[in-house]
Design a protein around this motif. Structure first.
Motif, PDB file in Angstrom:
ATOM      1  N   LYS A 128       0.854  -1.189   0.000  1.00 52.68           N
ATOM      2  CA  LYS A 128       0.000   0.000   0.000  1.00 52.68           C
ATOM      3  C   LYS A 128       0.885   1.233   0.000  1.00 52.68           C
ATOM      4  CE  LYS A 128      -3.901   0.502   2.333  1.00 52.68           C
ATOM      5  NZ  LYS A 128      -4.894   0.700   3.431  1.00 52.68           N
ATOM      6  N   ILE A 129       0.626   2.156  -0.929  1.00 52.43           N
ATOM      7  CA  ILE A 129       1.327   3.443  -0.916  1.00 52.43           C
ATOM      8  C   ILE A 129       0.302   4.553  -0.787  1.00 52.43           C
ATOM      9  CG2 ILE A 129       3.259   2.582  -2.289  1.00 52.43           C
ATOM     10  CD1 ILE A 129       2.128   4.156  -4.682  1.00 52.43           C
ATOM     11  N   TYR A 130       0.780   5.721  -0.420  1.00 48.89           N
ATOM     12  CA  TYR A 130      -0.089   6.864  -0.146  1.00 48.89           C
ATOM     13  C   TYR A 130       0.194   7.962  -1.169  1.00 48.89           C
ATOM     14  CZ  TYR A 130      -0.761   4.249   4.110  1.00 48.89           C
ATOM     15  OH  TYR A 130      -1.057   3.239   5.001  1.00 48.89           O
ATOM     16  N   GLU A 131      -0.828   8.321  -1.941  1.00 48.42           N
ATOM     17  CA  GLU A 131      -0.661   9.280  -3.037  1.00 48.42           C
ATOM     18  C   GLU A 131      -0.013  10.573  -2.569  1.00 48.42           C
ATOM     19  OE1 GLU A 131      -4.313  10.449  -4.913  1.00 48.42           O
ATOM     20  OE2 GLU A 131      -3.288  11.202  -6.704  1.00 48.42           O
ATOM     21  N   GLU A 132      -0.441  11.067  -1.413  1.00 45.45           N
ATOM     22  CA  GLU A 132       0.057  12.360  -0.941  1.00 45.45           C
ATOM     23  C   GLU A 132       1.533  12.315  -0.550  1.00 45.45           C
ATOM     24  OE1 GLU A 132      -2.359  13.274   2.402  1.00 45.45           O
ATOM     25  OE2 GLU A 132      -1.390  11.832   3.733  1.00 45.45           O
ATOM     26  N   LYS A 133       2.067  11.095  -0.332  1.00 45.39           N
ATOM     27  CA  LYS A 133       3.466  10.985   0.100  1.00 45.39           C
ATOM     28  C   LYS A 133       4.435  10.751  -1.052  1.00 45.39           C
ATOM     29  CE  LYS A 133       2.320   9.382   4.751  1.00 45.39           C
ATOM     30  NZ  LYS A 133       2.493   8.324   5.764  1.00 45.39           N
ATOM     31  N   VAL A 134       3.929  10.401  -2.232  1.00 38.04           N
ATOM     32  CA  VAL A 134       4.814  10.155  -3.377  1.00 38.04           C
ATOM     33  C   VAL A 134       5.238  11.501  -3.964  1.00 38.04           C
ATOM     34  CG1 VAL A 134       5.041   9.125  -5.656  1.00 38.04           C
ATOM     35  CG2 VAL A 134       3.675   7.975  -3.897  1.00 38.04           C
ATOM     36  N   PHE A 159      -0.699  11.240 -19.215  1.00 34.18           N
ATOM     37  CA  PHE A 159       0.393  10.417 -18.682  1.00 34.18           C
ATOM     38  C   PHE A 159       0.267  10.337 -17.158  1.00 34.18           C
ATOM     39  CE2 PHE A 159       2.019  11.428 -22.818  1.00 34.18           C
ATOM     40  CZ  PHE A 159       2.867  10.381 -23.156  1.00 34.18           C
ATOM     41  N   ASP A 160       0.690   9.224 -16.593  1.00 34.65           N
ATOM     42  CA  ASP A 160       0.672   9.053 -15.147  1.00 34.65           C
ATOM     43  C   ASP A 160       2.115   9.014 -14.646  1.00 34.65           C
ATOM     44  OD1 ASP A 160       0.472   8.276 -12.519  1.00 34.65           O
ATOM     45  OD2 ASP A 160      -1.129   6.820 -12.887  1.00 34.65           O
ATOM     46  N   PRO A 161       2.538   9.991 -13.832  1.00 42.21           N
ATOM     47  CA  PRO A 161       3.931  10.024 -13.351  1.00 42.21           C
ATOM     48  C   PRO A 161       4.350   8.755 -12.616  1.00 42.21           C
ATOM     49  CG  PRO A 161       2.803  12.090 -12.848  1.00 42.21           C
ATOM     50  CD  PRO A 161       1.752  11.140 -13.343  1.00 42.21           C
ATOM     51  N   ILE A 169       9.046   8.429   2.886  1.00 41.12           N
ATOM     52  CA  ILE A 169       8.458   7.109   3.137  1.00 41.12           C
ATOM     53  C   ILE A 169       7.103   7.123   2.438  1.00 41.12           C
ATOM     54  CG2 ILE A 169       7.616   5.494   4.879  1.00 41.12           C
ATOM     55  CD1 ILE A 169       9.544   6.826   6.881  1.00 41.12           C
ATOM     56  N   ILE A 170       6.917   6.256   1.462  1.00 38.52           N
ATOM     57  CA  ILE A 170       5.714   6.345   0.619  1.00 38.52           C
ATOM     58  C   ILE A 170       4.704   5.243   0.881  1.00 38.52           C
ATOM     59  CG2 ILE A 170       6.920   7.555  -1.231  1.00 38.52           C
ATOM     60  CD1 ILE A 170       7.007   4.862  -2.740  1.00 38.52           C
ATOM     61  N   GLY A 171       5.051   4.245   1.683  1.00 36.69           N
ATOM     62  CA  GLY A 171       4.084   3.180   1.919  1.00 36.69           C
ATOM     63  C   GLY A 171       4.679   2.037   2.704  1.00 36.69           C
ATOM     64  N   GLU A 172       3.927   0.905   2.714  1.00 31.27           N
ATOM     65  CA  GLU A 172       4.391  -0.246   3.475  1.00 31.27           C
ATOM     66  C   GLU A 172       3.946  -1.548   2.818  1.00 31.27           C
ATOM     67  OE1 GLU A 172       2.421   2.038   5.570  1.00 31.27           O
ATOM     68  OE2 GLU A 172       0.491   1.157   5.092  1.00 31.27           O
ATOM     69  N   LYS A 216      -3.704   4.526  -1.677  1.00 36.27           N
ATOM     70  CA  LYS A 216      -4.726   5.326  -1.005  1.00 36.27           C
ATOM     71  C   LYS A 216      -4.628   6.736  -1.556  1.00 36.27           C
ATOM     72  CE  LYS A 216      -6.994   6.190   3.354  1.00 36.27           C
ATOM     73  NZ  LYS A 216      -7.088   5.836   4.777  1.00 36.27           N
ATOM     74  N   THR A 217      -5.710   7.209  -2.164  1.00 35.16           N
ATOM     75  CA  THR A 217      -5.666   8.503  -2.845  1.00 35.16           C
ATOM     76  C   THR A 217      -5.814   9.655  -1.864  1.00 35.16           C
ATOM     77  OG1 THR A 217      -8.032   8.638  -3.240  1.00 35.16           O
ATOM     78  CG2 THR A 217      -6.723   7.423  -4.861  1.00 35.16           C
ATOM     79  N   ILE A 218      -5.572  10.835  -2.386  1.00 33.37           N
ATOM     80  CA  ILE A 218      -5.671  12.037  -1.556  1.00 33.37           C
ATOM     81  C   ILE A 218      -7.085  12.221  -1.019  1.00 33.37           C
ATOM     82  CG2 ILE A 218      -5.542  14.572  -1.645  1.00 33.37           C
ATOM     83  CD1 ILE A 218      -3.243  14.250  -3.645  1.00 33.37           C
ATOM     84  N   VAL A 219      -8.105  11.778  -1.774  1.00 32.50           N
ATOM     85  CA  VAL A 219      -9.495  11.958  -1.338  1.00 32.50           C
ATOM     86  C   VAL A 219      -9.989  10.795  -0.483  1.00 32.50           C
ATOM     87  CG1 VAL A 219     -10.096  13.428  -3.281  1.00 32.50           C
ATOM     88  CG2 VAL A 219     -10.378  10.941  -3.484  1.00 32.50           C
ATOM     89  N   GLY A 220      -9.097   9.838  -0.167  1.00 30.23           N
ATOM     90  CA  GLY A 220      -9.461   8.788   0.769  1.00 30.23           C
ATOM     91  C   GLY A 220      -9.919   7.482   0.134  1.00 30.23           C
ATOM     92  N   THR A 221     -10.022   7.430  -1.189  1.00 33.82           N
ATOM     93  CA  THR A 221     -10.401   6.177  -1.855  1.00 33.82           C
ATOM     94  C   THR A 221      -9.150   5.331  -2.084  1.00 33.82           C
ATOM     95  OG1 THR A 221     -10.175   7.190  -4.038  1.00 33.82           O
ATOM     96  CG2 THR A 221     -12.346   7.291  -2.988  1.00 33.82           C
TER      97      THR A 221
END
Length: 335
Positions: free
Chosen positions: A240-246, A261-263, A299-302, A314-319
């Motif tokens: 799981k990674i967190y969009e806001e942390k990438v 394009f998706d970075p 740190i972007i995830g675990e 996990k997106t910025i809006v919580g989905t």
């Protein structure tokens, strides 16, 4: 050097020897290469050896932040580094198109020499072939590398387990975005510089600080999302990674949104993704922050014991969004 490459430059005769002496030995000279044998005589090397190879066909040859020569050296060095190895020797093979300007070739060779010296590696052997006009696109480079794994290190994908933390050394997508802008195919202007660089200084800092790296990989073709999918493939854990942390630069995000394009799938050429245990995560992050060779490490995830074989963001809006492995090609000839 003035002039153009001709078929005689790769035919093994007088012109080939002149090219070797006047250009390649001028910049690559060392005691291994100067023997001009068919193979490099390396001698004894103690420890666990790592051997890799990579070919480089990037278009254009020169781009903001790098060129095909720098890419060829740092790309192979980085492949050795993520194995926990100190790079020692490189080979360098050129495929040249007839009619290539010699001053362009010299600029690339100079770049190779500069990067090899900066990273403490020797160009031990090489080869040159010339193909006819129209049979290639200026020049292609193959580099192979030998390194030796640092004592006490054992990065191995099989050491990853649930609870481990995932870090990245800097923003994603810079390299592929810079190539995209350089080609001027979309009539978009943006000041985006490739992250093309050696990660050797980062790896050395992690080693000096006794960080127990469980696994490392550089997110090149397919980007971060594809790399993480390769890690969880057929595994009894998920990620799981967190969009806001990438970390993603605003310029890259602004370029990608209108083009679709998706970075997360765009290639980096100077970043490293690191897996460590939870207890080592913040120490690792601090080492990255203290390094002059990183920018916005995070740190972007675990690693999770749920969603086995899958990468979830996990997106910025919580989905939650499933990140699949990249299918097809977003942009060809990026490295």
């Amino acid at each position: 050097m003035k002039g153009k490459i001709t078929r005689a430059d790769g035919a093994g005769g007088l012109k080939s020897h002149k090219l070797i002496n006047d250009l390649f030995r001028k910049y690559f000279s060392n005691r291994y290469l100067d023997r001009l044998d068919d193979s490099a005589l390396i001698g004894n090397i103690d420890g666990r050896l790592v051997f890799t190879t990579d070919s480089h066909v990037v278009k254009p040859i020169f781009f903001p932040g790098g060129d095909i020569g720098k890419l060829a050296v740092t790309g192979t060095i980085n492949d050795l580094c993520v194995m926990g190895a100190k790079p020692l020797f490189l080979s360098c093979g050129f495929i040249l198109e007839e009619g290539l300007d010699l001053d362009i070739l010299e600029e690339v060779v100079r770049s190779i020499s500069r990067e090899a010296e900066k990273n403490g590696v020797k160009i031990a052997t090489g080869d040159t072939k010339v193909v006819g006009s129209g049979e290639a696109d200026k020049l292609y480079i193959n580099t192979s590398g030998i390194g030796i794994i640092y004592d006490g290190w054992d990065p191995d994908v099989n050491r990853i387990e649930p609870g481990d933390q995932i870090l990245i050394s800097g923003p994603v997508g810079d390299h592929e975005a810079s190539i995209l802008v350089s080609r001027e195919e979309f009539e978009i202007s943006a000041e985006i510089k490739s992250d093309c660089d050696s990660i050797k200084p980062i790896i050395e800092e992690l080693y000096k600080n006794s960080i127990d790296i469980k696994f490392m990989r550089d997110p090149t073709r397919g980007g971060l999302a594809t790399l993480l999918n390769e890690v969880v493939l057929n595994k009894e854990y998920g990620i799981k990674i967190y969009e806001e942390k990438v970390p993603i630069r605003d310029e890259v995000r602004g370029l990608c949104e209108p083009l679709g394009f998706d970075p997360l799938y765009m290639a980096c050429e100077g970043r490293v993704v690191i897996f460590v245990s939870k207890k080592d995560a913040h120490k690792t992050l601090q080492v990255l922050r203290d390094s002059d060779s990183t920018s916005q490490p995070a740190i972007i995830g675990e690693v999770t014991d749920s969603n086995c074989g899958m990468v979830i963001m996990k997106t910025i809006v919580g989905t939650e969004r499933i990140l699949d492995m990249m299918s097809g090609v977003m942009l060809p000839r990026i490295c």
